[in-house]
Design an enzyme around this catalytic site. Structure first.
Site, PDB file in Angstrom:
ATOM      1  N   LYS A  13       0.835  -1.212   0.000  1.00 27.58           N
ATOM      2  CA  LYS A  13       0.000   0.000   0.000  1.00 27.58           C
ATOM      3  C   LYS A  13       0.865   1.256   0.000  1.00 27.58           C
ATOM      4  O   LYS A  13       0.646   2.176  -0.772  1.00 27.58           O
ATOM      5  CB  LYS A  13      -0.921   0.041   1.241  1.00 27.58           C
ATOM      6  N   ARG A  88      -9.058   1.322   8.802  1.00 25.97           N
ATOM      7  CA  ARG A  88      -8.714  -0.076   9.066  1.00 25.97           C
ATOM      8  C   ARG A  88      -9.846  -0.792   9.779  1.00 25.97           C
ATOM      9  O   ARG A  88      -9.719  -1.986  10.075  1.00 25.97           O
ATOM     10  CB  ARG A  88      -7.465  -0.137   9.937  1.00 25.97           C
ATOM     11  N   ARG A 127      11.400  -6.237   4.740  1.00 18.99           N
ATOM     12  CA  ARG A 127      11.151  -4.789   4.657  1.00 18.99           C
ATOM     13  C   ARG A 127      12.131  -4.041   5.569  1.00 18.99           C
ATOM     14  O   ARG A 127      12.374  -4.447   6.701  1.00 18.99           O
ATOM     15  CB  ARG A 127       9.710  -4.476   5.085  1.00 18.99           C
ATOM     16  N   ARG A 160      11.302  -2.797  11.297  1.00 21.84           N
ATOM     17  CA  ARG A 160      10.331  -2.276  12.265  1.00 21.84           C
ATOM     18  C   ARG A 160      10.028  -3.329  13.323  1.00 21.84           C
ATOM     19  O   ARG A 160       9.933  -4.509  13.010  1.00 21.84           O
ATOM     20  CB  ARG A 160       9.027  -1.906  11.533  1.00 21.84           C
ATOM     21  N   ARG A 171      -0.662  -9.434  13.202  1.00 20.24           N
ATOM     22  CA  ARG A 171      -1.148  -8.343  12.337  1.00 20.24           C
ATOM     23  C   ARG A 171      -2.027  -8.909  11.230  1.00 20.24           C
ATOM     24  O   ARG A 171      -3.015  -8.289  10.857  1.00 20.24           O
ATOM     25  CB  ARG A 171       0.039  -7.565  11.756  1.00 20.24           C
TER      26      ARG A 171
HETATM   27  P1  ADP Z   1       2.283  -1.783   3.231  1.00 18.20           P
HETATM   28  O1  ADP Z   1       2.336  -0.284   3.150  1.00 18.20           O
HETATM   29  O2  ADP Z   1       1.070  -2.369   2.574  1.00 18.20           O
HETATM   30  O3  ADP Z   1       2.478  -2.302   4.628  1.00 18.20           O
HETATM   31  P2  ADP Z   1       4.855  -1.669   1.812  1.00 18.20           P
HETATM   32  O4  ADP Z   1       4.555  -0.755   0.665  1.00 18.20           O
HETATM   33  O5  ADP Z   1       5.680  -1.116   2.921  1.00 18.20           O
HETATM   34  O6  ADP Z   1       3.501  -2.357   2.375  1.00 18.20           O
HETATM   35  O7  ADP Z   1       5.553  -2.975   1.196  1.00 18.20           O
HETATM   36  C1  ADP Z   1       5.960  -4.055   2.054  1.00 18.20           C
HETATM   37  C2  ADP Z   1       7.329  -4.586   1.603  1.00 18.20           C
HETATM   38  O8  ADP Z   1       7.206  -5.243   0.336  1.00 18.20           O
HETATM   39  C3  ADP Z   1       8.359  -3.477   1.413  1.00 18.20           C
HETATM   40  O9  ADP Z   1       9.627  -3.965   1.824  1.00 18.20           O
HETATM   41  C4  ADP Z   1       8.326  -3.195  -0.087  1.00 18.20           C
HETATM   42  O10 ADP Z   1       9.564  -2.691  -0.562  1.00 18.20           O
HETATM   43  C5  ADP Z   1       7.991  -4.577  -0.668  1.00 18.20           C
HETATM   44  N1  ADP Z   1       7.127  -4.522  -1.850  1.00 18.20           N
HETATM   45  C6  ADP Z   1       6.125  -3.635  -2.118  1.00 18.20           C
HETATM   46  N2  ADP Z   1       5.517  -3.923  -3.298  1.00 18.20           N
HETATM   47  C7  ADP Z   1       6.141  -5.042  -3.781  1.00 18.20           C
HETATM   48  C8  ADP Z   1       5.983  -5.862  -4.958  1.00 18.20           C
HETATM   49  N3  ADP Z   1       5.040  -5.595  -5.874  1.00 18.20           N
HETATM   50  N4  ADP Z   1       6.815  -6.936  -5.101  1.00 18.20           N
HETATM   51  C9  ADP Z   1       7.750  -7.206  -4.161  1.00 18.20           C
HETATM   52  N5  ADP Z   1       7.961  -6.499  -3.045  1.00 18.20           N
HETATM   53  C10 ADP Z   1       7.179  -5.432  -2.841  1.00 18.20           C
HETATM   54  P1  AMP Z   2       1.224   0.587   8.997  1.00 20.02           P
HETATM   55  O1  AMP Z   2       2.411   1.458   8.921  1.00 20.02           O
HETATM   56  O2  AMP Z   2       0.065   1.082   8.165  1.00 20.02           O
HETATM   57  O3  AMP Z   2       1.544  -0.876   8.727  1.00 20.02           O
HETATM   58  O4  AMP Z   2       0.685   0.668  10.514  1.00 20.02           O
HETATM   59  C1  AMP Z   2       1.487   0.207  11.589  1.00 20.02           C
HETATM   60  C2  AMP Z   2       0.628   0.068  12.837  1.00 20.02           C
HETATM   61  O5  AMP Z   2       0.077   1.360  13.204  1.00 20.02           O
HETATM   62  C3  AMP Z   2      -0.589  -0.849  12.723  1.00 20.02           C
HETATM   63  O6  AMP Z   2      -0.264  -2.215  12.912  1.00 20.02           O
HETATM   64  C4  AMP Z   2      -1.475  -0.284  13.843  1.00 20.02           C
HETATM   65  O7  AMP Z   2      -1.026  -0.709  15.120  1.00 20.02           O
HETATM   66  C5  AMP Z   2      -1.228   1.218  13.746  1.00 20.02           C
HETATM   67  N1  AMP Z   2      -2.184   1.855  12.816  1.00 20.02           N
HETATM   68  C6  AMP Z   2      -1.898   2.492  11.642  1.00 20.02           C
HETATM   69  N2  AMP Z   2      -3.013   2.942  11.059  1.00 20.02           N
HETATM   70  C7  AMP Z   2      -4.054   2.589  11.875  1.00 20.02           C
HETATM   71  C8  AMP Z   2      -5.476   2.742  11.823  1.00 20.02           C
HETATM   72  N3  AMP Z   2      -6.084   3.352  10.779  1.00 20.02           N
HETATM   73  N4  AMP Z   2      -6.215   2.237  12.850  1.00 20.02           N
HETATM   74  C9  AMP Z   2      -5.628   1.632  13.885  1.00 20.02           C
HETATM   75  N5  AMP Z   2      -4.315   1.427  13.996  1.00 20.02           N
HETATM   76  C10 AMP Z   2      -3.514   1.902  13.003  1.00 20.02           C
END
Ligand code: ADP
Ligand code: AMP
Length: 213
Positions: A13, A88, A127, A160, A171
């Site tokens: 995302k 969420r 990541r 993280r 999660r």
């Molecule tokens: P989210 O915001 O949904 O938690 P991220 O954008 O941070 O996810 O992506 C999660 C991990 O996967 C990151 O390390 C990112 O670089 C990697 N990633 C994102 N999109 C792809 C893809 N299409 N193929 C492989 N790895 C990806």
């Molecule tokens: P993210 O960076 O989007 O993966 O979010 C990391 C963590 O932040 C999540 O696992 C939740 O604990 C908290 N968080 C982020 N956005 C929300 C939301 N909209 N509602 C509740 N918790 C959130």
């Protein structure tokens, strides 16, 4: 253009939201980034949010909704935004809808980045995040130029706390129970668009661009 990104944690995302923000000139708003910035700065909100985030739980709606509504009321959101990680829960989505309908506005697209759980577990361990500027890398798929260092701002990259294997399972459970119902919620409104998130990130983006126009 007002866009919501849906998908499991690690679905991509944030990666896609940043590209959307660049191409369509709208701010990328990540509630997770806002919480992490607060944790880093030692604010009261950060302390409270950390208790939940470290366990892979959602931060309570009362805290999250206020932060988001304050953020989207800022001037840079006049022409739209891309929300990453919000809503969420169904109550969060309802509050957002209500706030928008009060100003005769609405969300245009909810983009669901679809990735099965098996892929997610592999992705999260790789990541690496910059807690300073919010940039995200992957040790295999998106490595930084210099190992462990953010290309954008030169700060150190970290795994993280909530990407550690013991927390990722929680999660995903939380996602399936509390967030996945939003897929039906936005589908019923006729604005849900699903893209395959397992392919190369450039191809995911191309699919999104063909939806957004
Ligand atoms: P989210 O915001 O949904 O938690 P991220 O954008 O941070 O996810 O992506 C999660 C991990 O996967 C990151 O390390 C990112 O670089 C990697 N990633 C994102 N999109 C792809 C893809 N299409 N193929 C492989 N790895 C990806
Ligand atoms: P993210 O960076 O989007 O993966 O979010 C990391 C963590 O932040 C999540 O696992 C939740 O604990 C908290 N968080 C982020 N956005 C929300 C939301 N909209 N509602 C509740 N918790 C959130």
């Amino acid at each position: 253009m007002k866009i919501i990104m849906l998908g499991a944690p690690g679905a991509g995302k944030g990666t896609q939201a940043k590209m959307i923000a660049d191409k369509y000139h709208v701010p990328h708003i990540s509630t997770g980034d806002i919480f992490r910035a607060n944790i880093k700065n030692g604010t009261e909100l950060g302390m409270e949010a950390k208790k939940y985030m470290d366990q892979g739980l959602l931060v309570p709606d009362e805290l999250t909704v206020k932060i988001l509504l304050d953020r989207v009321a800022k001037d840079d959101c006049q022409n739209g935004y891309v929300l990453d990680g919000f809503p969420r829960t169904i109550p969060q989505a309802e509050v957002l809808d209500k706030a928008l309908s009060e100003i005769n506005d609405k969300i245009d697209f909810a983009i669901n980045v679809d990735v099965p759980d098996e892929n997610i577990i592999r992705r999260m361990g790789g990541r690496r995040a910059c807690l300073s500027c919010g940039a995200t890398y992957h040790v295999e798929h998106v490595p930084p130029q210099k190992e462990g260092i953010c290309d954008a701002c030169g700060k150190e990259l970290v795994l993280r706390d909530d990407d550690k294997p013991e927390t990722v399972g929680n999660r995903l459970d939380v996602y399936h129970k509390q967030t996945q119902p939003l897929i039906d919620f936005y589908s019923a409104k006729g604005i849900l668009k699903t893209v395959d998130g397992t392919v190369d990130m450039k191809d995911v983006f191309a699919a999104i661009v063909s939806i957004l126009g």
